[in-house]
Scaffold this active site. Structure first.
Site, mmCIF file in Angstrom:
data_model
loop_
_atom_site.group_PDB
_atom_site.id
_atom_site.type_symbol
_atom_site.label_atom_id
_atom_site.label_comp_id
_atom_site.label_asym_id
_atom_site.label_seq_id
_atom_site.Cartn_x
_atom_site.Cartn_y
_atom_site.Cartn_z
ATOM 1 C CG ASP A 468 -2.203 0.700 1.056
ATOM 2 O OD1 ASP A 468 -2.302 1.527 0.135
ATOM 3 O OD2 ASP A 468 -3.138 0.464 1.848
ATOM 4 C CG ASP A 535 -9.496 2.308 -0.143
ATOM 5 O OD1 ASP A 535 -9.023 1.190 -0.398
ATOM 6 O OD2 ASP A 535 -8.900 3.156 0.552
HETATM 7 C C1 GLA Z 1 -5.763 1.775 2.373
HETATM 8 C C2 GLA Z 1 -6.125 0.651 1.431
HETATM 9 C C3 GLA Z 1 -7.167 -0.232 2.059
HETATM 10 C C4 GLA Z 1 -6.660 -0.761 3.378
HETATM 11 C C5 GLA Z 1 -6.255 0.389 4.283
HETATM 12 C C6 GLA Z 1 -5.576 -0.106 5.536
HETATM 13 O O1 GLA Z 1 -6.819 2.669 2.501
HETATM 14 O O2 GLA Z 1 -6.552 1.144 0.213
HETATM 15 O O3 GLA Z 1 -7.506 -1.285 1.210
HETATM 16 O O4 GLA Z 1 -5.565 -1.612 3.130
HETATM 17 O O5 GLA Z 1 -5.357 1.282 3.630
HETATM 18 O O6 GLA Z 1 -5.109 0.916 6.332
#
Ligand code: GLA
Length: 748
Positions: A468, A535
């Site tokens: 990420d 997301d």
């Molecule tokens: C980001 C990612 C999510 C998740 C969160 C965790 O927003 O896009 O899918 O992994 O971080 O903190």
């Protein structure tokens, strides 16, 4: 593939030709990009605006009274010699800041299986390909420009790249070096870009180009949720695509002047410039370029195919991805050995193949911990290995979430090395989500991250990593260097760490992520097998994201999950079968608390999973066509030979369809064949229908034998509309935001 006769360079792909010539003055003049040319004919057939005298427009020289650079087509020209458009290169040379350059032909060479021009960039494989290196020189300064064109025997994508060499005795400051300049002899195109923000990434936007400059750019430090580095120009007959193989700031533009259109794609010159000392050279990122006169779907298919064959990491590029369960939306930070084992039991029972431990395994909340990468001993008293062993014993693969490019001030790393945080001296750096950038321009930071992540993955036996990256860049500072190079060097640092981990773990399934899909680009796809799409897991919101992503990126690279309804981001209530139908077109998974499912939900999800496994090769590896992008939305993914396809039929606005006769059209069907059309038997959960039929029930089986000519032409008619009270086996969809999956199989 590449030939040069009478100063005309001809680049041939299986279906296209790209042509330019060296003019008598030594300039590389663009002649043609279009359907394959068996023979070139006379260069005069292609030359543009030759002989037209336009007052005020500068002529190249007294000897060439009709040569107006502003109206010509070039691979590169100038700058500072009368071309009024923005161009591929801009710079300042020497103490006086010379800005005038006149790049003229010096020579060329053709290389087979060329080595990367800069091995720090994402690797685009060149096996079987030929690369033309065209060298131009600005004689007064001795600055050289190499234009690189790589042509493949089995792809219509041409790879472009540029290199500047400083063979002078003075410093050159590069202000602009695009990866490609594509001059098109026409105007009147629509430009398609893929834009948005967090939770609405890569929505397709179609804008008619007028005289003037149209551009998109990222200044986020990543390729960004705001503007993807992909641009398509289209009119009724022709489409051109450019896609940058780069994950940092970028800019793409299309400029219309005097009836021509100039496309540029490359680093964002607003946030980048580079000092080039005598003897140094600088290489741009690579860019993919494609042309089709057969429509945008063909262009998308050829770029998908190219990415899979020449960019995606070897092991997973043609392999079906496992169905995964990700802990984030269901469990959040509430992770522990006991919790994960319980979830893993329920996950395995559904037939899911990979269990991913997302954020929360090393920290209680998002205010701390980034940089340390040690499992929280309170949550995992027996370490992570106990958990991966448990997941493996359940017959699943095990995955973990990391965010290596970041640092929290509440971390051991920050206490030990505050200087590793990116910060501009004398200023307080700006936070996002309580976190700051780690300085990936420092080799010692890359070494440190590798030394922590290598055992995390290796010792615990993880098969999958979600990488990420949750914030934009700010507070740029390049320690000991020239700060306008910072973002470029930081992106190279990201690639360096990813390359080292990939080399060490070639079988690892790596999923990229950046607050959802803020770094979804062909550069990241050189390291990531797939990238989390967004997301936003609401299938209704995912439709434009899926459509937009499909223009430039293969389905198998698009991470897509079924999550809890009502949806956590939008609050929308819709049905789990549409959640499945939409997300099946991608690297599929679930993201919810599987221990809280009702028996009915378990049954429905198990059915979905069994169906997905049966047709996974089409959903992930099939050839994608966007058949209708309005109301309804229809997408198909078909087998290589075209004998099988799965089709998504989704209705965003059911009231509109009352005026239409709904049809299923599948243009890829062969006119001389018969097809069996069936639907996935999905569960009906609509309250009114359930009330009539005594609860949730499977829709009736549906089967028709249909001539291919009808499917590819007029379309097979479907029951026009669901009025909320009844439906039949051929109902096209079930209510607002309703959907079906049709299966099309050629009769043998
Ligand atoms: C980001 C990612 C999510 C998740 C969160 C965790 O927003 O896009 O899918 O992994 O971080 O903190």
């Amino acid at each position: 593939m590449i030939s040069c006769h009478s100063d005309i360079f001809k680049l041939d792909t299986p279906h296209t030709t790209y042509l330019f010539r060296i003019s008598p003055q030594g300039h590389p003049e663009h002649l043609y990009y279009g359907p394959g040319l068996p023979e070139t004919g006379d260069a005069a057939n292609y030359l543009f605006n030759r002989g037209q005298r336009i007052p005020t427009i500068v002529k190249y020289s007294e000897e060439t009274p009709t040569l107006s650079p502003a109206t010509g087509l070039y691979e590169v020209f100038g700058p500072g010699k009368g071309d009024l458009r923005e161009g591929l290169f801009r710079g300042e040379w020497g103490p006086g800041g010379n800005t005038v350059f006149d790049f003229r032909y010096e020579g060329y060479r053709i290389e087979a299986n060329a080595a990367p021009a800069d091995p720090r960039l994402p690797e685009v494989r060149k096996n079987g390909a030929e690369t033309l290196v065209l060298t131009l020189c600005d004689a007064p300064t001795q600055i050289r420009l190499d234009l690189l064109y790589t042509v493949y025997p089995d792809s219509d994508i041409i790879l472009r790249q540029s290199r500047v060499r400083n063979d002078s005795r003075e410093m050159l400051t590069i202000r602009e070096l695009a990866s490609l300049q594509l001059d098109i002899a026409n105007s009147g195109f629509d430009v398609l870009t893929f834009d948005g923000a967090w939770i609405r990434e890569r929505h397709p936007h179609r804008t008619p180009l007028q005289t003037g400059m149209f551009s998109i750019a990222s200044a986020a430090g990543t390729s960004s949720a705001e503007h993807n580095p992909l641009m398509i120009l289209s009119n009724q007959e022709e489409s051109y695509l450019v896609s940058l193989v780069w994950s940092g700031d970028h800019r793409e533009s299309a400029e219309v002047l005097y009836g021509t259109t100039r496309v540029l794609a490359g680093l964002n010159s607003a946030t980048f410039s580079r000092h080039l000392f005598p003897g140094e050279s600088f290489v741009s990122p690579e860019a993919l370029m494609g042309y089709s006169d057969k429509g945008e779907n063909i262009l998308s298919q050829s770029v998908h195919d190219f990415i899979s064959r020449y960019i995606s990491p070897e092991v997973w590029r043609e392999k079906e991805r496992p169905i995964l369960l990700n802990s984030w939306e269901g469990m959040g930070f509430n992770l522990s050995e006991e919790q994960i084992c319980r979830q893993a039991d329920a996950t395995a029972e559904l037939g899911i193949e990979l269990f991913v431990i997302d954020d929360g395994w090393f920290r209680p909340n998002d205010a701390c911990g980034l940089g340390d990468w040690e499992a929280d001993p309170l949550k995992f008293p027996n370490g992570l290995k106990a958990v991966t062993d448990y997941i493996h014993a359940k017959g699943m693969l095990a995955g973990i979430w990391i965010e290596p490019e970041m640092i929290s001030t509440h971390s051991k790393l920050f206490v030990a090395h505050p200087e590793y945080r990116v910060q501009c001296p004398g200023r307080e750096p700006s936070p996002e989500r309580n976190q700051y950038l780690l300085d990936l321009t420092r080799p010692e930071v890359i070494d440190l991250l590798y030394s922590v992540l290598e055992p995390l993955i290796g010792d615990n036996g993880f098969d999958y990593v979600k990488w990420d990256m949750n914030r934009c860049t700010s507070d740029d500072w390049l320690e000991g260097g020239y700060t306008p190079e910072f973002r470029w060097r930081r992106t190279l640092g990201y690639y360096d760490l990813a390359r080292r981990l990939r080399t060490r773990f070639p079988n690892l399934l790596l999923e990229g992520c950046a607050s959802g899909g803020a770094r979804f680009d062909a550069g990241s796809l050189a390291y990531a097998d797939q990238i989390w799409g967004s997301d936003n897991t609401d299938a209704v919101s995912r439709i434009p994201i899926l459509l937009g992503s499909s223009y430039g990126y293969p389905l198998r690279t698009f991470g897509a999950h079924v999550s809890r309804i009502p949806n956590g981001s939008t609050g929308r209530v819709y049905d789990y079968e549409t959640a499945f139908n939409v997300n099946a077109f991608g690297a599929f998974g679930y993201e919810l608390d599987v221990t809280a499912l009702t028996d009915f939900e378990k049954r429905m999800f198990s059915d979905q999973i069994a169906f997905y496994k049966q047709y996974r090769s089409l959903f992930q590896l099939g050839k994608l066509s966007r058949i209708s992008e309005g109301n309804p939305i229809v997408l198909s993914a078909e087998s290589e030979t075209g004998d099988r396809a799965v089709v998504l039929y989704y209705v965003p606005d059911c009231t509109l369809t009352q005026e239409q006769i709904l049809k299923l059209r599948v243009p890829s069907c062969r006119a001389d064949r018969m097809y069996r059309v069936t639907t996935r038997r999905q569960w009906i959960t609509n309250p009114e229908m359930c009330a009539k039929r005594g609860g949730p029930h499977l829709c009736e089986p549906f089967e028709r034998i249909v001539p291919g000519a009808l499917l590819r032409g007029q379309g097979m008619s479907l029951m026009p509309v669901f009025m909320g009270c009844t439906y039949a086996e051929d109902t096209a969809y079930f209510g607002e935001h309703g959907s079906r999956i049709f299966i099309i199989e050629e009769m043998k």
